[in-house]
Scaffold this motif. Sequence first.
Motif, PDB file in Angstrom:
ATOM      1  N   CYS A   1      90.303  46.327  24.018  1.00 21.40           N
ATOM      2  CA  CYS A   1      89.397  47.099  23.389  1.00 21.40           C
ATOM      3  C   CYS A   1      88.004  46.920  23.894  1.00 21.40           C
ATOM      4  CB  CYS A   1      89.653  46.466  21.616  1.00 21.40           C
ATOM      5  SG  CYS A   1      88.262  47.479  20.261  1.00 21.40           S
TER       6      CYS A   1
ATOM      7  N   CYS B   1      85.520  46.040  20.516  1.00 24.05           N
ATOM      8  CA  CYS B   1      86.145  44.315  20.005  1.00 24.05           C
ATOM      9  C   CYS B   1      86.079  43.730  20.819  1.00 24.05           C
ATOM     10  CB  CYS B   1      86.917  44.145  18.705  1.00 24.05           C
ATOM     11  SG  CYS B   1      88.879  44.538  18.393  1.00 24.05           S
TER      12      CYS B   1
ATOM     13  N   CYS C   1      89.876  47.315  14.981  1.00 26.17           N
ATOM     14  CA  CYS C   1      88.573  48.148  14.672  1.00 26.17           C
ATOM     15  C   CYS C   1      88.828  49.602  15.031  1.00 26.17           C
ATOM     16  CB  CYS C   1      87.765  47.672  15.844  1.00 26.17           C
ATOM     17  SG  CYS C   1      87.740  47.545  17.021  1.00 26.17           S
TER      18      CYS C   1
ATOM     19  N   CYS D   1      92.214  50.654  18.919  1.00 21.00           N
ATOM     20  CA  CYS D   1      92.296  49.385  18.634  1.00 21.00           C
ATOM     21  C   CYS D   1      93.156  49.528  17.181  1.00 21.00           C
ATOM     22  CB  CYS D   1      91.373  49.315  18.789  1.00 21.00           C
ATOM     23  SG  CYS D   1      91.097  47.309  18.089  1.00 21.00           S
TER      24      CYS D   1
ATOM     25  N   TYR E   1      89.045  51.764  17.545  1.00 21.60           N
ATOM     26  CA  TYR E   1      87.667  51.873  18.001  1.00 21.60           C
ATOM     27  C   TYR E   1      88.669  52.705  19.114  1.00 21.60           C
ATOM     28  CZ  TYR E   1      84.582  52.314  22.073  1.00 21.60           C
ATOM     29  OH  TYR E   1      84.268  52.636  23.320  1.00 21.60           O
TER      30      TYR E   1
HETATM   31 ZN   LIG Z   1      88.946  46.903  18.659  1.00 19.65          ZN
END
Ligand SMILES: [Zn+2]
Length: 59
Positions: free
Chosen positions: A4, A7, A37, A34, A39
């Motif tokens: 990711c 993170c 998170c 991800c 993302y």
């Molecule tokens: Zn992430």
Amino acid sequence: MIRCGYCGHEFPEEEGIRSCGRCGKPGSCRMVRCPRCLYENLPEPQVIKKIKKVFGSQK
Ligand SMILES: [Zn+2]
């Protein structure tokens, strides 16, 4: 494995959340979110998969 960009969490592409369908991109969204998170990361390039296959590191 996808790392990711936000993170740093590493996860297999299968574990990522695919095809969000909400980002407004034309066609099917290929981004992989991800699981930690959410993302949006670029999917793992096919080239890298082939290289991994050659070395037999995965599976
Ligand atoms: Zn992430």
